[in-house]
Design a protein around this motif. Structure first.
Motif, PDB file in Angstrom:
ATOM      1  N   SER A 101     -62.885 -23.815   2.626  1.00 29.01           N
ATOM      2  CA  SER A 101     -63.251 -24.676   4.110  1.00 29.01           C
ATOM      3  C   SER A 101     -62.364 -25.435   4.300  1.00 29.01           C
ATOM      4  O   SER A 101     -62.282 -26.299   5.078  1.00 29.01           O
ATOM      5  CB  SER A 101     -64.679 -25.189   3.592  1.00 29.01           C
ATOM      6  OG  SER A 101     -64.369 -26.408   2.856  1.00 29.01           O
ATOM      7  N   GLY A 102     -61.292 -25.509   3.306  1.00 25.16           N
ATOM      8  CA  GLY A 102     -60.132 -26.570   3.468  1.00 25.16           C
ATOM      9  C   GLY A 102     -60.344 -28.020   3.157  1.00 25.16           C
ATOM     10  O   GLY A 102     -59.493 -28.752   3.371  1.00 25.16           O
ATOM     11  N   GLN A 103     -61.546 -28.278   2.862  1.00 29.69           N
ATOM     12  CA  GLN A 103     -62.003 -29.881   2.378  1.00 29.69           C
ATOM     13  C   GLN A 103     -61.229 -30.156   1.152  1.00 29.69           C
ATOM     14  O   GLN A 103     -61.138 -29.424   0.219  1.00 29.69           O
ATOM     15  CB  GLN A 103     -63.529 -29.705   1.842  1.00 29.69           C
ATOM     16  CG  GLN A 103     -64.318 -30.730   2.606  1.00 29.69           C
ATOM     17  CD  GLN A 103     -65.659 -30.430   2.121  1.00 29.69           C
ATOM     18  OE1 GLN A 103     -66.113 -29.112   2.251  1.00 29.69           O
ATOM     19  NE2 GLN A 103     -66.270 -31.564   1.909  1.00 29.69           N
ATOM     20  N   GLY A 104     -60.601 -31.468   1.390  1.00 32.07           N
ATOM     21  CA  GLY A 104     -59.943 -32.014   0.006  1.00 32.07           C
ATOM     22  C   GLY A 104     -58.703 -31.579  -0.169  1.00 32.07           C
ATOM     23  O   GLY A 104     -57.797 -31.552  -1.233  1.00 32.07           O
ATOM     24  N   VAL A 105     -58.134 -30.283   0.409  1.00 33.24           N
ATOM     25  CA  VAL A 105     -56.993 -29.574   0.117  1.00 33.24           C
ATOM     26  C   VAL A 105     -55.743 -30.546   0.628  1.00 33.24           C
ATOM     27  O   VAL A 105     -54.794 -30.617  -0.328  1.00 33.24           O
ATOM     28  CB  VAL A 105     -56.773 -28.268   0.972  1.00 33.24           C
ATOM     29  CG1 VAL A 105     -55.238 -27.721   0.718  1.00 33.24           C
ATOM     30  CG2 VAL A 105     -57.746 -27.236   0.389  1.00 33.24           C
ATOM     31  N   GLN A 106     -55.817 -31.101   1.662  1.00 28.79           N
ATOM     32  CA  GLN A 106     -54.534 -31.943   1.783  1.00 28.79           C
ATOM     33  C   GLN A 106     -54.474 -33.116   0.919  1.00 28.79           C
ATOM     34  O   GLN A 106     -53.350 -33.385   0.569  1.00 28.79           O
ATOM     35  CB  GLN A 106     -54.810 -32.749   3.497  1.00 28.79           C
ATOM     36  CG  GLN A 106     -54.444 -31.500   4.584  1.00 28.79           C
ATOM     37  CD  GLN A 106     -52.945 -31.158   4.333  1.00 28.79           C
ATOM     38  OE1 GLN A 106     -52.060 -31.957   4.050  1.00 28.79           O
ATOM     39  NE2 GLN A 106     -52.728 -29.769   4.879  1.00 28.79           N
ATOM     40  N   ASP A 107     -55.659 -33.712   0.579  1.00 29.16           N
ATOM     41  CA  ASP A 107     -55.629 -34.901  -0.438  1.00 29.16           C
ATOM     42  C   ASP A 107     -54.862 -34.287  -1.791  1.00 29.16           C
ATOM     43  O   ASP A 107     -54.090 -34.974  -2.183  1.00 29.16           O
ATOM     44  CB  ASP A 107     -56.955 -35.472  -0.609  1.00 29.16           C
ATOM     45  CG  ASP A 107     -57.542 -36.060   0.575  1.00 29.16           C
ATOM     46  OD1 ASP A 107     -56.663 -36.341   1.284  1.00 29.16           O
ATOM     47  OD2 ASP A 107     -58.929 -36.024   0.439  1.00 29.16           O
ATOM     48  N   ALA A 108     -55.188 -33.210  -2.089  1.00 30.90           N
ATOM     49  CA  ALA A 108     -54.607 -32.625  -3.355  1.00 30.90           C
ATOM     50  C   ALA A 108     -53.055 -32.384  -3.002  1.00 30.90           C
ATOM     51  O   ALA A 108     -52.369 -32.809  -4.108  1.00 30.90           O
ATOM     52  CB  ALA A 108     -55.181 -31.205  -3.575  1.00 30.90           C
ATOM     53  N   LEU A 109     -52.908 -31.930  -1.833  1.00 29.00           N
ATOM     54  CA  LEU A 109     -51.347 -31.704  -1.737  1.00 29.00           C
ATOM     55  C   LEU A 109     -50.572 -32.953  -1.713  1.00 29.00           C
ATOM     56  O   LEU A 109     -49.457 -33.123  -2.315  1.00 29.00           O
ATOM     57  CB  LEU A 109     -51.096 -31.121  -0.483  1.00 29.00           C
ATOM     58  CG  LEU A 109     -51.657 -29.555  -0.289  1.00 29.00           C
ATOM     59  CD1 LEU A 109     -50.974 -29.049   0.945  1.00 29.00           C
ATOM     60  CD2 LEU A 109     -51.039 -28.823  -1.473  1.00 29.00           C
ATOM     61  N   PHE A 110     -51.198 -34.263  -1.140  1.00 29.31           N
ATOM     62  CA  PHE A 110     -50.317 -35.445  -0.984  1.00 29.31           C
ATOM     63  C   PHE A 110     -50.470 -35.930  -2.460  1.00 29.31           C
ATOM     64  O   PHE A 110     -49.412 -36.549  -2.783  1.00 29.31           O
ATOM     65  CB  PHE A 110     -51.055 -36.253  -0.296  1.00 29.31           C
ATOM     66  CG  PHE A 110     -50.692 -36.005   1.215  1.00 29.31           C
ATOM     67  CD1 PHE A 110     -49.375 -35.971   1.655  1.00 29.31           C
ATOM     68  CD2 PHE A 110     -51.606 -35.599   2.188  1.00 29.31           C
ATOM     69  CE1 PHE A 110     -48.846 -35.734   2.910  1.00 29.31           C
ATOM     70  CE2 PHE A 110     -51.187 -35.103   3.514  1.00 29.31           C
ATOM     71  CZ  PHE A 110     -49.824 -35.189   3.789  1.00 29.31           C
TER      72      PHE A 110
END
Ligand SMILES: Nc1nc2c(ncn2[C@@H]2O[C@H](COP(=O)(O)OP(=O)(O)OP(=O)(O)O)[C@@H](O)[C@H]2O)c(=O)[nH]1
Ligand SMILES: [Mg+2]
Length: 346
Positions: free
Chosen positions: A311-320
């Motif tokens: 779903s893409g949830q939380g993926v950006q946070d993990a990348l940052f």
């Protein structure tokens, strides 16, 4: 693309050419004297690091590398030409081990780096070299020396900034596919991934390389499953992203199993910075998600990230979180290398 991270090759540097025994013979010239030239030097075997390779697969098909011998010397003081070298091309991150596969001989990290792994033999002196006042017609010359000959192991440890670890089916490949252009195989059975995959991830304005490696299971350090051999590929990472599948029964146990394997493997993996994340959270309702996150937090003694690659949830946070750690590690390395040497004192 086929992938191979280990190869055994045989290399032989060229032998030196022999020196020549010759005498000048010409009409009207008496006592022409010795004029045998020197032999040429044998070619070296050079291992060179090149940028556009990322596997050692070429060495499954060719395992013998021989440099050319030096040409023997000739009359009329002609030296033999040197033998041509051979260049063995390897990807960045290749280590060269001796035949025992334990003694490290060299390590190539930067494209363009070269090491002479086997030296060609020197050519022998021709008889012109041995003339002297007391021996004006020497009838001997030196043979060329033999070139080095050895068997070596090439071992590739991919150079990635961040590595994904976790049990099989934790969603590592799905995560890599979601955040990069890599296309790893994904399926709902364990050991889908049989060799490491790399992807370039763009987070904000920084790029980094993320490595997906095959899953670890209990006893991997004893060879269970695919073993821990592929952990070598995350040895050089600056940070690990540890994915724990939220849909399994005991997330704490899953976390501990992987930590135990990392510890058993050694090589400092255990002390590497780790970011823990609960994956596949889209498959759970709010309450179970919270319960699993709490259980994982207890086991890991830090707050896990919650993410779903689907779903893409939380993926950006993990990348940052990953870029932040990579940036920190880079700064630390810079400081370490820039640290002024202590003034010398007797
Ligand atoms: N619902 C849901 N399913 C997911 C998610 N991520 C992965 N999956 C599924 O989980 C299964 C395993 O995913 P992979 O990405 O192959 O797992 P892996 O960790 O690479 O597994 P190995 O390569 O075997 O170690 C696949 O069927 C995926 O579709 C997610 O975020 N949500
Ligand atoms: Mg996989």
């Amino acid at each position: 693309m086929k992938f191979l991270d280990q190869a055994k090759i045989y290399i032989k540097a060229g032998d030196g050419g022999a020196g020549c025994i010759g005498f000048r013979r010409e009409k009207f010239i008496e006592f022409g004297g010795p004029d045998g030239g020197d032999g040429g030097k044998g070619g070296d075997v050079v291992i060179q690091c090149v940028a556009n390779l990322n596997t050692l697969i070429d060495y499954r098909y060719q395992q013998h590398f021989k440099a050319k011998n030096g040409t023997p010397g000739m009359g009329r003081n002609r030296s033999g030409p040197n033998g041509a070298e051979v260049v063995v091309k390897v990807p960045p991150g290749t280590e060269i081990y001796a035949e025992d596969n334990e003694t490290l001989l060299a390590e190539l990290l930067e494209p363009g780096q070269r090491v002479v792994i086997a030296k060609g033999g020197n050519g022998g002196f021709g008889n012109a070299h041995f003339k002297s006042a007391t021996n004006q017609a020497p009838r001997h010359a030196n043979p060329g020396l033999a070139g080095d000959e050895l068997t070596i192991w090439l071992r590739l440890k991919l150079i990635a900034d961040a590595g994904l670890v976790g049990l099989p089916n934790a969603g590592k490949s799905t995560f890599l596919a979601a955040v990069s252009a890599a296309k790893p195989k994904i399926a709902d059975y364990p050991f889908t991934t049989l060799h490491p995959n790399l992807g370039v991830v763009r987070a904000g304005d920084t790029d980094f390389v993320l490595a997906d490696i095959p899953g670890l299971i209990e006893g991997a350090h004893d060879g269970a499953g695919l073993g821990t051999r592929f952990l070598g590929h995350v040895e050089r990472c600056r940070v690990l992203l540890h994915l724990v599948d939220a849909t399994q029964e005991d997330v704490a146990d899953a976390y501990r199993t992987v930590r135990r394997e990392l510890r058993a493997y050694g090589h400092d993996l255990e002390s590497k910075k780790e970011i823990v994340a609960l994956s596949k959270i889209d498959a759970l309702d709010e309450d179970t998600r919270q319960a699993k996150a709490d259980a994982l937090q207890k086991a890991a003694r830090k707050k896990p990230l919650l993410l779903s690659a689907v779903s893409g949830q939380g993926v950006q946070d993990a990348l940052f979180a990953l870029t932040r750690e990579i940036g920190r590690a880079e700064k630390r390395e810079e400081q370490e290398s820039a640290e002024p040497a202590k003034p010398w004192r007797p």
